[in-house]
Design an enzyme around this catalytic site. Structure first.
Site, PDB file in Angstrom:
ATOM      1  N   ARG A 118       0.730  -1.313  -0.125  1.00 29.82           N
ATOM      2  CA  ARG A 118       0.097   0.053   0.059  1.00 29.82           C
ATOM      3  C   ARG A 118       0.746   1.385   0.222  1.00 29.82           C
ATOM      4  NH1 ARG A 118      -3.138  -3.033   3.514  1.00 29.82           N
ATOM      5  NH2 ARG A 118      -4.561  -3.791   2.299  1.00 29.82           N
ATOM      6  N   LYS A 140       4.054  11.140 -11.026  1.00 30.58           N
ATOM      7  CA  LYS A 140       3.275  10.221 -11.994  1.00 30.58           C
ATOM      8  C   LYS A 140       3.775   9.033 -11.998  1.00 30.58           C
ATOM      9  CE  LYS A 140       0.228  13.370 -14.642  1.00 30.58           C
ATOM     10  NZ  LYS A 140       0.022  13.572 -16.372  1.00 30.58           N
ATOM     11  N   GLU A 182      10.947  17.180 -24.633  1.00 31.19           N
ATOM     12  CA  GLU A 182      10.381  17.590 -23.643  1.00 31.19           C
ATOM     13  C   GLU A 182      10.784  19.124 -22.984  1.00 31.19           C
ATOM     14  OE1 GLU A 182       7.579  16.127 -22.565  1.00 31.19           O
ATOM     15  OE2 GLU A 182       7.975  13.596 -22.635  1.00 31.19           O
ATOM     16  N   LYS A 224       8.411  22.713 -14.253  1.00 29.43           N
ATOM     17  CA  LYS A 224       7.714  21.605 -14.001  1.00 29.43           C
ATOM     18  C   LYS A 224       7.198  21.413 -12.499  1.00 29.43           C
ATOM     19  CE  LYS A 224       5.968  16.787 -14.455  1.00 29.43           C
ATOM     20  NZ  LYS A 224       6.509  15.687 -15.074  1.00 29.43           N
ATOM     21  N   GLU A 234      -3.424  17.130 -11.288  1.00 31.85           N
ATOM     22  CA  GLU A 234      -4.004  17.411 -12.867  1.00 31.85           C
ATOM     23  C   GLU A 234      -5.497  17.733 -12.696  1.00 31.85           C
ATOM     24  OE1 GLU A 234      -1.826  15.584 -15.873  1.00 31.85           O
ATOM     25  OE2 GLU A 234      -3.902  15.362 -17.313  1.00 31.85           O
ATOM     26  N   ARG A 238      -2.061  21.215 -14.764  1.00 36.11           N
ATOM     27  CA  ARG A 238      -1.095  20.368 -15.145  1.00 36.11           C
ATOM     28  C   ARG A 238      -1.433  19.631 -16.585  1.00 36.11           C
ATOM     29  NH1 ARG A 238       1.713  15.939 -10.955  1.00 36.11           N
ATOM     30  NH2 ARG A 238       3.113  14.851 -12.656  1.00 36.11           N
ATOM     31  N   ASN A 242       0.886  17.991 -21.101  1.00 28.67           N
ATOM     32  CA  ASN A 242       0.579  16.956 -21.884  1.00 28.67           C
ATOM     33  C   ASN A 242       0.494  17.675 -23.532  1.00 28.67           C
ATOM     34  OD1 ASN A 242       0.061  14.973 -20.325  1.00 28.67           O
ATOM     35  ND2 ASN A 242      -1.850  15.875 -19.404  1.00 28.67           N
ATOM     36  N   HIS A 245       1.072  15.092 -26.367  1.00 25.57           N
ATOM     37  CA  HIS A 245       1.157  14.020 -25.667  1.00 25.57           C
ATOM     38  C   HIS A 245      -0.135  13.081 -26.383  1.00 25.57           C
ATOM     39  CE1 HIS A 245       4.487  15.247 -23.681  1.00 25.57           C
ATOM     40  NE2 HIS A 245       4.431  13.934 -22.893  1.00 25.57           N
ATOM     41  N   HIS A 249       1.109   9.770 -27.878  1.00 27.11           N
ATOM     42  CA  HIS A 249       0.749   8.435 -27.534  1.00 27.11           C
ATOM     43  C   HIS A 249      -0.002   7.778 -28.361  1.00 27.11           C
ATOM     44  CE1 HIS A 249       0.657  10.150 -22.958  1.00 27.11           C
ATOM     45  NE2 HIS A 249       1.926   9.813 -23.313  1.00 27.11           N
ATOM     46  N   HIS A 262       9.641   8.024 -27.009  1.00 25.26           N
ATOM     47  CA  HIS A 262       8.460   8.801 -26.519  1.00 25.26           C
ATOM     48  C   HIS A 262       8.792  10.393 -26.790  1.00 25.26           C
ATOM     49  CE1 HIS A 262       5.677  10.616 -23.550  1.00 25.26           C
ATOM     50  NE2 HIS A 262       6.396  11.186 -23.336  1.00 25.26           N
TER      51      HIS A 262
HETATM   52  N1  LIG Z   1       5.889  10.013 -15.105  1.00 26.13           N
HETATM   53  C1  LIG Z   1       6.037  10.980 -15.899  1.00 26.13           C
HETATM   54  O1  LIG Z   1       5.588  12.239 -15.553  1.00 26.13           O
HETATM   55  C2  LIG Z   1       6.522  10.682 -17.372  1.00 26.13           C
HETATM   56  C3  LIG Z   1       6.908  11.962 -18.052  1.00 26.13           C
HETATM   57  C4  LIG Z   1       7.378  11.795 -19.429  1.00 26.13           C
HETATM   58  C5  LIG Z   1       7.670  10.594 -19.771  1.00 26.13           C
HETATM   59  N2  LIG Z   1       7.512   9.460 -19.119  1.00 26.13           N
HETATM   60  C6  LIG Z   1       7.522   8.158 -19.525  1.00 26.13           C
HETATM   61  O2  LIG Z   1       8.991   7.949 -19.603  1.00 26.13           O
HETATM   62  C7  LIG Z   1       9.542   7.038 -20.525  1.00 26.13           C
HETATM   63  C8  LIG Z   1      10.388   7.645 -21.670  1.00 26.13           C
HETATM   64  O3  LIG Z   1      11.581   7.708 -20.819  1.00 26.13           O
HETATM   65  P1  LIG Z   1      13.031   7.788 -21.422  1.00 26.13           P
HETATM   66  O4  LIG Z   1      12.994   8.459 -22.565  1.00 26.13           O
HETATM   67  O5  LIG Z   1      14.004   7.972 -20.179  1.00 26.13           O
HETATM   68  O6  LIG Z   1      13.255   6.110 -21.880  1.00 26.13           O
HETATM   69  P2  LIG Z   1      14.054   5.107 -21.083  1.00 26.13           P
HETATM   70  O7  LIG Z   1      13.805   4.774 -19.899  1.00 26.13           O
HETATM   71  O8  LIG Z   1      13.588   3.835 -22.169  1.00 26.13           O
HETATM   72  O9  LIG Z   1      15.552   5.289 -21.587  1.00 26.13           O
HETATM   73  C9  LIG Z   1      16.063   5.438 -22.743  1.00 26.13           C
HETATM   74  C10 LIG Z   1      17.227   4.481 -23.133  1.00 26.13           C
HETATM   75  O10 LIG Z   1      18.492   4.883 -22.607  1.00 26.13           O
HETATM   76  C11 LIG Z   1      19.062   3.879 -21.600  1.00 26.13           C
HETATM   77  N3  LIG Z   1      19.758   4.747 -20.726  1.00 26.13           N
HETATM   78  C12 LIG Z   1      19.073   5.498 -19.570  1.00 26.13           C
HETATM   79  N4  LIG Z   1      20.125   6.195 -19.201  1.00 26.13           N
HETATM   80  C13 LIG Z   1      21.340   6.005 -19.766  1.00 26.13           C
HETATM   81  C14 LIG Z   1      22.551   6.548 -19.493  1.00 26.13           C
HETATM   82  N5  LIG Z   1      22.854   7.350 -18.649  1.00 26.13           N
HETATM   83  N6  LIG Z   1      23.393   6.164 -20.441  1.00 26.13           N
HETATM   84  C15 LIG Z   1      23.304   5.130 -21.290  1.00 26.13           C
HETATM   85  N7  LIG Z   1      22.077   4.663 -21.517  1.00 26.13           N
HETATM   86  C16 LIG Z   1      20.930   4.971 -20.812  1.00 26.13           C
HETATM   87  C17 LIG Z   1      17.830   3.230 -21.239  1.00 26.13           C
HETATM   88  O11 LIG Z   1      18.520   1.799 -20.685  1.00 26.13           O
HETATM   89  C18 LIG Z   1      17.117   3.053 -22.554  1.00 26.13           C
HETATM   90  O12 LIG Z   1      17.642   2.073 -23.485  1.00 26.13           O
HETATM   91  C19 LIG Z   1       8.066   6.740 -21.349  1.00 26.13           C
HETATM   92  O13 LIG Z   1       7.663   5.419 -20.833  1.00 26.13           O
HETATM   93  C20 LIG Z   1       7.208   7.868 -21.007  1.00 26.13           C
HETATM   94  O14 LIG Z   1       5.900   7.521 -20.973  1.00 26.13           O
HETATM   95  C21 LIG Z   1       6.810   9.693 -17.899  1.00 26.13           C
HETATM   96 ZN   LIG Z   2       6.418  12.956 -21.989  1.00 24.23          ZN
END
Ligand SMILES: NC(=O)c1ccc[n+]([C@@H]2O[C@H](COP(=O)([O-])OP(=O)(O)OC[C@H]3O[C@@H](n4cnc5c(N)ncnc54)[C@H](O)[C@@H]3O)[C@@H](O)[C@H]2O)c1
Ligand SMILES: [Zn+2]
Length: 360
Positions: A118, A140, A182, A224, A234, A238, A242, A245, A249, A262
């Site tokens: 929980r 999030k 972003e 942010k 949101e 907030r 998006n 997005h 998405h 992404h």
């Molecule tokens: N929670 C939120 O508010 C929010 C906001 C924006 C995006 N997201 C989510 O984030 C995700 C995308 O995140 P991302 O772009 O970081 O992708 P990711 O986590 O897949 O990382 C991208 C790639 O880089 C590699 N990597 C990470 N750090 C590294 C480093 N320092 N050196 C070498 N390689 C490295 C990872 O292993 C992966 O292969 C999506 O699922 C998206 O929906 C969430």
């Molecule tokens: Zn995003």
């Protein structure tokens, strides 16, 4: 080093930003609560940074869970395997999870922390630009469902966010560019001055100039943090985060997770939002051209994938979380630096933007 604060009353937390922060034991030790820690990372990031984090915690009981790498593993199945490993390791409610990786690891680990017994505490150590400027801040968390991105999740704020900009040294260029999408988003939705700065400095950012990157990360996190502080769950403003997005998405889900990054899908989605705003007579052509030019200079795609028809895009957009009572709402632009959420748009104008040949 810079420290910002996300102001959320009793759930407030710091964002530390600096080069080499993973070499500083105090920051991590101050952030971690309790004597049990589990670091969640993936098979790419763990070999690079797991020991750097672990060495500061050697008087605690530290476990690690290494996930396969990729958006396609941001699933309930992966979450269940995390719970199994936590239970097998007898990790109790006083355990702190540390998310070490990009947004995928951060979102899954955060949701694991939100729901394990929980709710337990967690710390974000984001290692991609995208995670440093966006996903690690704001609470999030969640996973994807085959029918829609991020459809299962929870709001759960971390205890702290630790951004070591040195981790970007190992990040592939394509991932760096995806993070820039972003960053550009913050300029577009509410910080016109930052958008101007980005136009001036985009080449420095792509060349990984440390000062420029640190500034862009700080300014993005400030934007942010202030939006999240105003509207944590949101209910209103907030939703502006998006921007691009709903379109993005749809591209990610339509092509299959992991095809387009992404940030790439968001970049294309932001230009689609700008084009729709132009169709509605809100955004001048000159502004749309500036947005397109900056996205292209950031190495990002601006043309939606030809294999997604207008009809398929509409279907995919209809399961977006911003659909309320069956009504699609979109974040659109009145100007660079001025976004708004609206369901007041001409569906025919949306169809024109969604038609691949027209948008190309
Ligand atoms: N929670 C939120 O508010 C929010 C906001 C924006 C995006 N997201 C989510 O984030 C995700 C995308 O995140 P991302 O772009 O970081 O992708 P990711 O986590 O897949 O990382 C991208 C790639 O880089 C590699 N990597 C990470 N750090 C590294 C480093 N320092 N050196 C070498 N390689 C490295 C990872 O292993 C992966 O292969 C999506 O699922 C998206 O929906 C969430
Ligand atoms: Zn995003």
């Amino acid at each position: 080093m810079v420290a910002l604060n996300v102001e959320l009353g009793t759930r407030s937390y710091p964002i530390h930003i600096g080069r080499g922060l993973l070499d500083n034991p105090d920051i991590l030790r101050t952030a971690v609560s309790g004597r049990n820690v589990v670091i969640i990372s993936n098979e790419t990031v763990a070999p690079l940074y797991l020991n750097k984090v672990r060495r500061h915690l050697d008087d605690l009981r530290v476990g690690d869970i290494i996930l396969p790498d990729g958006e396609q593993y941001k699933t309930l199945g992966t979450l269940e395997s995390i719970f199994t490993q936590l239970l097998e390791g007898h990790f109790d409610r006083n355990t702190t999870l540390i998310a070490l990786g990009g947004g995928v690891v951060g979102d899954i680990a955060g949701f694991a922390a939100a729901s394990y017994q929980r709710g337990i505490k967690f710390v974000q150590i984001p290692t991609t630009l995208l995670a440093q400027v966006d996903s690690s801040v704001g609470g999030k968390t969640g996973v994807n469902h085959p029918l829609g991105k991020n459809m299962i999740g929870a709001f759960h704020q971390p205890l702290a966010v630790i951004i070591d900009t040195e981790t970007l040294d190992t990040l592939p260029d394509r991932e760096l560019n995806a993070g820039l999408a972003e960053v550009i988003k913050y300029g577009l939705l509410g910080d016109a001055e930052f958008f101007d700065w980005l136009e001036e400095n985009i080449d420095m950012l792509r060349a990984r100039d440390h000062h420029s990157l640190a500034y862009a990360i700080k300014r993005s996190c400030q934007n942010k943090a202030s939006i999240v502080a105003q509207d944590e769950r949101e209910q209103g403003s907030r939703a502006l985060l998006n921007l691009g997005h709903t379109f993005g998405h749809a591209i990610e889900t339509g092509l299959g997770y992991g095809q387009w990054l992404h940030g790439e899908a968001v970049a294309c989605g932001m230009l689609m939002a700008a084009r729709l705003s132009g169709e509605l007579g809100w955004l001048p052509t000159a502004a749309i051209d500036r947005i397109e030019a900056l996205l292209l200079k950031a190495g990002l795609p601006v043309t939606p994938p030809a294999e997604l028809s207008q009809q398929r895009m509409r279907e995919l957009m209809a399961i977006d979380k911003k659909v309320i009572d069956g009504q699609l709402r979109l974040v659109l632009l009145r100007d660079i630096g001025h976004a708004l959420v609206t369901d007041q748009f001409d569906p025919a104008a949306l169809d024109r933007v969604l038609t691949p040949s027209k948008a190309a």
